[in-house]
Enzyme design. Structure first.
Site, PDB file in Angstrom:
ATOM      1  N   SER A  28       0.824  -1.217   0.000  1.00 38.06           N
ATOM      2  CA  SER A  28       0.000   0.000   0.000  1.00 38.06           C
ATOM      3  C   SER A  28       0.853   1.260   0.000  1.00 38.06           C
ATOM      4  CB  SER A  28      -0.926  -0.004   1.220  1.00 38.06           C
ATOM      5  OG  SER A  28      -0.178  -0.181   2.407  1.00 38.06           O
ATOM      6  N   ASN A  32      -2.264  -2.798  12.926  1.00 34.28           N
ATOM      7  CA  ASN A  32      -3.724  -2.651  12.864  1.00 34.28           C
ATOM      8  C   ASN A  32      -4.212  -1.426  13.642  1.00 34.28           C
ATOM      9  OD1 ASN A  32      -3.546  -4.975  11.438  1.00 34.28           O
ATOM     10  ND2 ASN A  32      -4.502  -6.307  12.972  1.00 34.28           N
ATOM     11  N   THR A  66     -40.682  26.960  -9.805  1.00 30.63           N
ATOM     12  CA  THR A  66     -40.982  25.577  -9.434  1.00 30.63           C
ATOM     13  C   THR A  66     -41.150  24.869 -10.775  1.00 30.63           C
ATOM     14  OG1 THR A  66     -43.358  25.938  -9.365  1.00 30.63           O
ATOM     15  CG2 THR A  66     -42.183  26.235  -7.288  1.00 30.63           C
ATOM     16  N   HIS A  67     -40.691  23.628 -10.840  1.00 25.88           N
ATOM     17  CA  HIS A  67     -40.680  22.886 -12.118  1.00 25.88           C
ATOM     18  C   HIS A  67     -39.893  23.629 -13.189  1.00 25.88           C
ATOM     19  CE1 HIS A  67     -44.088  20.613 -10.320  1.00 25.88           C
ATOM     20  NE2 HIS A  67     -44.439  21.808  -9.887  1.00 25.88           N
ATOM     21  N   SER A 114     -13.684  28.205 -26.388  1.00 26.28           N
ATOM     22  CA  SER A 114     -13.731  27.055 -27.288  1.00 26.28           C
ATOM     23  C   SER A 114     -12.681  27.246 -28.359  1.00 26.28           C
ATOM     24  CB  SER A 114     -15.122  26.977 -27.929  1.00 26.28           C
ATOM     25  OG  SER A 114     -15.059  26.250 -29.136  1.00 26.28           O
ATOM     26  N   LYS A 162     -17.617  31.537 -27.726  1.00 28.92           N
ATOM     27  CA  LYS A 162     -17.975  30.790 -26.527  1.00 28.92           C
ATOM     28  C   LYS A 162     -17.215  31.231 -25.274  1.00 28.92           C
ATOM     29  CE  LYS A 162     -20.138  27.427 -26.132  1.00 28.92           C
ATOM     30  NZ  LYS A 162     -20.048  26.044 -26.588  1.00 28.92           N
ATOM     31  N   ASN A 196     -17.313  29.271 -21.699  1.00 36.15           N
ATOM     32  CA  ASN A 196     -17.938  28.109 -21.056  1.00 36.15           C
ATOM     33  C   ASN A 196     -17.772  28.122 -19.532  1.00 36.15           C
ATOM     34  OD1 ASN A 196     -18.633  27.100 -23.598  1.00 36.15           O
ATOM     35  ND2 ASN A 196     -16.644  26.086 -23.805  1.00 36.15           N
ATOM     36  N   GLU A 234     -19.487  23.274 -14.167  1.00 33.11           N
ATOM     37  CA  GLU A 234     -19.756  22.004 -14.866  1.00 33.11           C
ATOM     38  C   GLU A 234     -18.907  20.877 -14.275  1.00 33.11           C
ATOM     39  OE1 GLU A 234     -20.142  22.242 -19.371  1.00 33.11           O
ATOM     40  OE2 GLU A 234     -19.336  24.197 -18.863  1.00 33.11           O
ATOM     41  N   TYR A 269      -9.705  -6.896  12.396  1.00 33.59           N
ATOM     42  CA  TYR A 269      -9.089  -6.324  11.192  1.00 33.59           C
ATOM     43  C   TYR A 269      -9.048  -7.345  10.060  1.00 33.59           C
ATOM     44  CZ  TYR A 269      -5.766  -4.383   7.907  1.00 33.59           C
ATOM     45  OH  TYR A 269      -5.189  -3.926   6.763  1.00 33.59           O
ATOM     46  N   GLN A 280      -7.448  -2.166   3.831  1.00 28.90           N
ATOM     47  CA  GLN A 280      -6.423  -1.386   3.142  1.00 28.90           C
ATOM     48  C   GLN A 280      -7.036  -0.601   1.969  1.00 28.90           C
ATOM     49  OE1 GLN A 280      -2.386  -2.921   2.817  1.00 28.90           O
ATOM     50  NE2 GLN A 280      -2.636  -2.925   0.605  1.00 28.90           N
ATOM     51  N   LYS A 334      -8.300   3.524   1.751  1.00 26.45           N
ATOM     52  CA  LYS A 334      -7.536   4.771   1.622  1.00 26.45           C
ATOM     53  C   LYS A 334      -7.769   5.519   0.334  1.00 26.45           C
ATOM     54  CE  LYS A 334      -4.488   2.769   4.746  1.00 26.45           C
ATOM     55  NZ  LYS A 334      -5.477   1.660   4.727  1.00 26.45           N
TER      56      LYS A 334
HETATM   57  N1  ARG Z   1      -1.493  -1.402   5.025  1.00 26.96           N
HETATM   58  C1  ARG Z   1      -2.408  -1.912   5.979  1.00 26.96           C
HETATM   59  C2  ARG Z   1      -3.768  -1.192   5.851  1.00 26.96           C
HETATM   60  O1  ARG Z   1      -3.815  -0.215   5.221  1.00 26.96           O
HETATM   61  C3  ARG Z   1      -1.861  -1.668   7.351  1.00 26.96           C
HETATM   62  C4  ARG Z   1      -2.315  -2.673   8.347  1.00 26.96           C
HETATM   63  C5  ARG Z   1      -1.778  -3.984   7.994  1.00 26.96           C
HETATM   64  N2  ARG Z   1      -2.052  -4.950   8.984  1.00 26.96           N
HETATM   65  C6  ARG Z   1      -1.894  -6.256   8.723  1.00 26.96           C
HETATM   66  N3  ARG Z   1      -2.139  -7.051   9.686  1.00 26.96           N
HETATM   67  N4  ARG Z   1      -1.532  -6.676   7.538  1.00 26.96           N
HETATM   68  O2  ARG Z   1      -4.779  -1.625   6.363  1.00 26.96           O
END
Ligand code: ARG
Length: 474
Positions: A27, A114, A159-160, A281, A287, A289, A294, A321, A326, A329
């Site tokens: 990660s 964890n 309205t509408h 444009s 134009k 825009n 948007e 956990y 993971q 994120k």
């Molecule tokens: N990279 C892991 C996550 O984002 C960190 C925790 C990992 N823990 C494990 N027991 N593999 O969740």
């Protein structure tokens, strides 16, 4: 090709991790953005461990010094992240051990990745929430001031998307402001639940070391330690909650965007968006825009998508956990980046909208927007509302045929539809009379808009004040 066995957990393994699997499960590419909060959490953890006698003061100092240097190295771009080391936690820890030797290996005493990752995300999200709140406050404040300046500007209300009754532009802007005020409260409410410390939960069951979680909580500015270790390491409901806040906010911004896009068109011609928020444009020289609204309207979709990702990620996960987490994120980070970008663009742009009062007034006049006022006038003169509705309907049909607004008809013309109509009818048929008559709290009368703007200013200041010092006691 295979990689060397991961030093942090390779003890029980008889062969190295497959190279693809190492890259697939890593990660670091995205969690490296947590480096500051990871280091902050580690410093607090080491400090607490020394406080309870698990580390010596000398060990604590070497760890803190090493971590502080590593943070500076990361900021100078000197650290090369290693995929073999999986994530931000092990990258930082390996670097620390390189620097200070075996003392670095003691940092992980009494904790697990964890509880470490759960802590890092909460710390990071809390800072980001404060940044989002500041932009939201800036946008609200800009809208309130613009609304105050436009309290007398008349436009058609819809309205509408059909012309309904005249309103003031300031009133319309304050409707946007109310939406954002609720979003702002939702954000602070979410912050309270983010601001709870998972560290100390360790892998899932707590730790055998004599840790003091209140010390860590206080050092990191959390309101309290999480009550249950299994829950603390596993649930990501706080990230879901933030993304739900973000989805509702973006839904509101998309509505504002849609109106800006409509209003900036030649067909509406209600506002001018300053050139700096627009693009041209390459083929059509005429134009201009409205790209910013948007794009904000479009970005709403990806935030809704992230909400669905996170809800689905969490669904049916058994305690405690799981590696699934993971995957929290990237959706969360992208939601944050998107929300901050949209709010910044809006906070710059919304107060710079230039109203075109003449075309707004003209549009309100064209749409028979004072028809309800005429019906109310007839009711005050003793006509039953349903009959009054019928009378006015006929007058409008005549107006369409003659291309005349109600206020442009002569008294004789109006009297053809009802004999109770008198010269004073013109007081209510004018757009100014119509808006001024809606003179109660929540109504569109210019004086009410000015008073509402003042209350909004005070509510915004109070919300900011309440939450400045965290405001997160739960
Ligand atoms: N990279 C892991 C996550 O984002 C960190 C925790 C990992 N823990 C494990 N027991 N593999 O969740």
């Amino acid at each position: 090709m295979t990689q060397a066995t991961n030093q942090s957990w390779g003890g029980r393994f008889s062969e190295p991790t497959d190279a693809f699997v190492a890259a697939f499960t890593a990660s670091i590419d995205f969690d490296k953005r947590l480096y500051h909060h990871d280091i902050r959490g580690s410093i607090a953890h080491a400090t607490m461990l020394a406080r309870v006698g698990v580390l010596t003061e000398e060990e604590r100092d070497r760890i803190i010094e090493g971590l502080t240097e590593i943070e500076a190295e990361i900021e100078r771009g000197e650290v090369e992240w290693s995929v073999a080391l999986e994530d931000i936690h092990m990258n930082v820890e390996a670097r620390l051990t390189d620097k200070i030797g075996i003392t670095g290996k003691k940092l992980h005493t009494g904790r697990s990745r964890n509880d470490q990752i759960a802590t890092d995300i909460r710390l990071y999200l809390r800072d980001e929430i404060d940044a989002v709140a500041a932009e939201l406050a800036r946008l609200r404040s800009g809208l309130i001031e613009l609304a105050d300046r436009e309290a007398d500007t008349i436009m058609p209300g819809f309205t509408h998307l059909q012309t309904a009754q005249p309103v003031t532009f300031g009133h319309h802007l304050l409707a946007w402001q109310e939406m954002l005020a609720r979003d702002h409260e939702r954000l602070y409410d979410c912050r309270k639940r983010v601001n709870v410390l998972p560290l100390g939960a360790a892998a899932l069951a707590g730790t055998t070391y004599p840790i003091d979680r209140h010390v860590t909580a206080e050092m990191l500015g959390f309101s309290r330690p999480a009550e249950n270790s299994l829950d603390a390491v596993s649930d990501r409901d706080f990230a879901i909650e933030f993304t739900a806040f973000a989805s509702i906010l973006l839904m509101h911004l998309s509505r504002m965007s849609e109106e800006m896009v409509l209003w900036a068109s030649a067909q509406f011609d209600f506002v001018d968006l300053p050139d700096r928020f627009c693009t041209g444009s390459s083929i059509m020289p005429q134009k201009k825009n409205p790209d910013v609204p948007e794009l904000v309207r479009g970005k709403t979709g990806r935030v809704y998508g992230h909400l669905m990702s996170l809800l689905t990620l969490m669904k049916s996960q058994p305690l405690a956990y799981n590696k699934d987490n993971q995957e929290d994120k990237e959706p969360l980070f992208d939601t944050l980046d998107t929300v901050k970008g949209c709010l910044r663009a809006f906070a710059d742009m919304a107060p710079a909208l230039v109203a075109k009062p003449d075309s707004m007034l003209e549009a309100a006049r064209r749409g028979f927007s004072t028809a309800t006022d005429l019906a109310d006038y007839l009711v005050r003169a003793g006509v039953a509302f349903r009959d009054a509705h019928e009378v006015v309907g006929k007058a409008v049909a005549y107006g369409i045929e003659q291309k005349k607004d109600l206020s442009e008809m002569s008294l004789d013309e109006l009297k053809r539809f009802s004999t109770v109509i008198d010269a004073d009818v013109f007081d209510v048929l004018t757009l100014e009379g119509s808006v001024a008559a809606r003179n109660h709290i929540g109504g569109t009368a210019p004086d009410q808009v000015r008073a509402a703007a003042q209350r909004a200013r005070e509510a915004l200041a109070a919300l900011n004040g309440d939450n400045r010092s965290g405001g997160d006691h739960v």
